[in-house]
Design an enzyme around this catalytic site. Sequence first.
Site, PDB file in Angstrom:
ATOM      1  N   ARG A 339     -13.712  -2.885   4.176  1.00 59.56           N
ATOM      2  CA  ARG A 339     -12.747  -1.917   3.641  1.00 59.56           C
ATOM      3  C   ARG A 339     -12.032  -2.477   2.419  1.00 59.56           C
ATOM      4  NH1 ARG A 339     -10.029   3.019   4.874  1.00 59.56           N
ATOM      5  NH2 ARG A 339     -11.267   3.398   6.739  1.00 59.56           N
ATOM      6  N   GLU A 766      -1.640   5.067   6.883  1.00 63.16           N
ATOM      7  CA  GLU A 766      -1.890   3.866   6.092  1.00 63.16           C
ATOM      8  C   GLU A 766      -1.730   4.037   4.577  1.00 63.16           C
ATOM      9  OE1 GLU A 766      -5.215   1.373   8.481  1.00 63.16           O
ATOM     10  OE2 GLU A 766      -5.771   3.426   7.987  1.00 63.16           O
TER      11      GLU A 766
END
Length: 832
Positions: A339, A766
Amino acid sequence: MRKLISHPYTAQHLQSQKTLETVGQPFPHESAGKQVAGEALFVDDYPEPRGCLHGALITSDIAKGTMTHLDLSDVRQSPGVVRVITCHDIPGLNDIGTIHKGDPLLCQGEIRYFRQPIAFVIAETHQLACQAAQKALIEYEETSDPVISYQQASQRDHLLPPHQMGTSLQGQTPEDASLRGQSPEGTLRIQGDLAVGGQEHFYLESQISLAELTEDGGIFVRTSTQNPTEVQNLIAEVLGIPFNHVTVDMRRMGGGFGGKETQAAPWACLASLGTILTKKAVKFRLPRAIDMSTTGKRHPFFNRYALTATDDGEILSADIEVNGLCGHSADLSDAIVDRAMFHADNAYFLGDACITGNRLKTDTVSHTAFRGFGGPQGMIVIEKAMQDLGVTLRQDPLDLRLKNLYRPGKSVTPYGMEVEQTQELREVLTRLEASSDYRQRRQQIHEWNQNSPILKKGLALTPVKFGISFTATHLNQAGALIHIYTDGTVQVSHGGTEMGQGLHTKIQQIVAQTFGIPMDWILVTSTRTDKVPNTSPTAASSGADLNGMAAHNAAMTIKERLLDFATAHYCSQSHSSECLSSQSSSQSNFGRLSSQPSATQPEIKDGKLYYDSGEVDWATLIQQAYLNRVSLSSTGYYSTPKIGYDRTKANGRPFFYFAIGASCSEVMIDTLTGEMTVERVDILHDVGNSLNPAIDIGQIEGAYIQGLGWLTTEELIWNEHGHLLSNSPMNYKIPSICDYPKQMNITLYDVPNPEHSIYRSKAVGEPPFMHAISTWCAIYDAIAAISDHQMIPELDTPATGERILTACQQQYDWLEQGGQAPNQPAETIGNR
């Protein structure tokens, strides 16, 4: 038959509400009142079962070596001690690694990190257990100096194989591709590196579990976890019993932030193991210092970049290398570094791009998930490069950012995914540029810095483009269970966990909107593995997306049954067939808000059923449906469409959509002390059609502050022996109210999600964390102002007062040495 009771809510209750539209309304958090009053139950608040025992850990005092002698006789003889458990007492598996093996529950001899669990003490009270644990006599053989830093870890074998994205370098190894060559003629090349610090989760409720024996030899566990199913599975494997003999219950957490995705499992396993071996309930709560020492953190990274660009700042190529310091085992590091790679482009088209990710092994606790899951560590490197490019070209970094945004014709990421909202991405930046008065303030700050020799100000405006979905495709699924009782009230269970983020509140709103009834007729219960099985962790900002849609689908199944019943039972005979056809076309399209009822279309709205010749209140409809044997219970399921990433080809669509946003930060630093204050922060954030604006704004605010801590005050420190020194609030500084910006403005970019998410909303957990990167860039800008933006600052994260002061001194030293011509070739201006 017992008479059915009437609905507990009166007609006056319905009339007192101006609207029963729930989605999009700023309802308070469903537990807010209970939490303020101290009535909300966390694991430590539940009454302890009769005879409940308590656990404590015996941990290693070294970071790397071998345990040569273990004497637990004094521990066993301590007052109140019932049992001491070692790895030899485990009936099932000792390795609880979830994806990759290598995480022993209790040490088998090899010491891999400081404070590694060696044995588990069970005593009559928590205090007695902790006191007894101190009496263990352990001898070690330390094998070598522990590996802590990037410089050390990069010289040893990697923990996991490297991975590479970018089509331009196929056939080359990551080592060959990394930071390649010189720039073509007529372009410039800059390069730099950045050490990115880790972060302690510092949840208010430390890791805790309470395990009880069931009558069939199974285990019932209350635990503070983001991942009940994984806890269930690992307990079963440690105990050597079937999964269906373990039930995990999770009502609420006192914070998680990723630190309870995998890291909650060991303590639940130990409590359950103690229960099986003692035949009594066992509670296990980690003291703060042990929690901070023995659980994983946000991964520290060491990143490098090299860019080639035209002389006006358009990026032509990029080589980016992200190096995650993973700890002693893999945990979730493979996906976390992936990620970081996925987000190393942030919002920019990088042209001929290659992104390499390395997973480095260190002799520390195994680092784990943390809000953003590696995305922030990857994103900050390209923002640092933008700041460096601004100094090199003597341009405002915002102009360079706008110039290099994804745009039509240049909208494909290095991993092959199309960025579809390029227009919205630019609009967010330009709208914030205007609303924050960026250009005017830039001029004012320049004048301030010209006339202020000691206090310098900095300003930065940065974008965020964050992908929403688990990158492990199979995790993008969720289930829910809904019951309607004969008084009309509704109970909802779903696979997501509540850690303060308001997920249960949003689920209430979604189900209320879907049914067309008031929100307070709905109760969301604790997350339990015996109600919704095989759940994914509540992570990746997917809680509302996945579980909200699953709950919506369950509600729609029941609602369709009710409308079918209403058509047959209430509609006139002549209109029955028309009712059926119009009803089927009126069902929710992933969250179109209910239309006004019509004469030929039965519809449930405002707590009533409307049909061609009348209306019926909700409770009467439910009772009549029950008497006519209509099922009032249903499961719901949802799996995210469109996604899929081929890791072998480094190509695909790992994300369902992108959440976007921008933030503008202004800071002031004292160049003689390194002290920094945040003067103002403006945030414009994309939440699609907000499910709950109040909760979403709260999430954005909290995420920014947590990101501010990561980038400015929260510093993890290990000594040369591998001991974690920052293991308490006394030596680890999270943001306080004094660190809060003097002025903070948060605005929602409330535009529907183009993808079919629940009610066209977007995830908000997030993405806003990374708005704090604008503050780090503003600190960089203030430091660079010392040399009139001619020298690139060296500023690793966190930008503590010490690091700011050191970077300021480097600027002054450079000036004293005569400086460097602003038009120096870019290759020699690069950082380090």
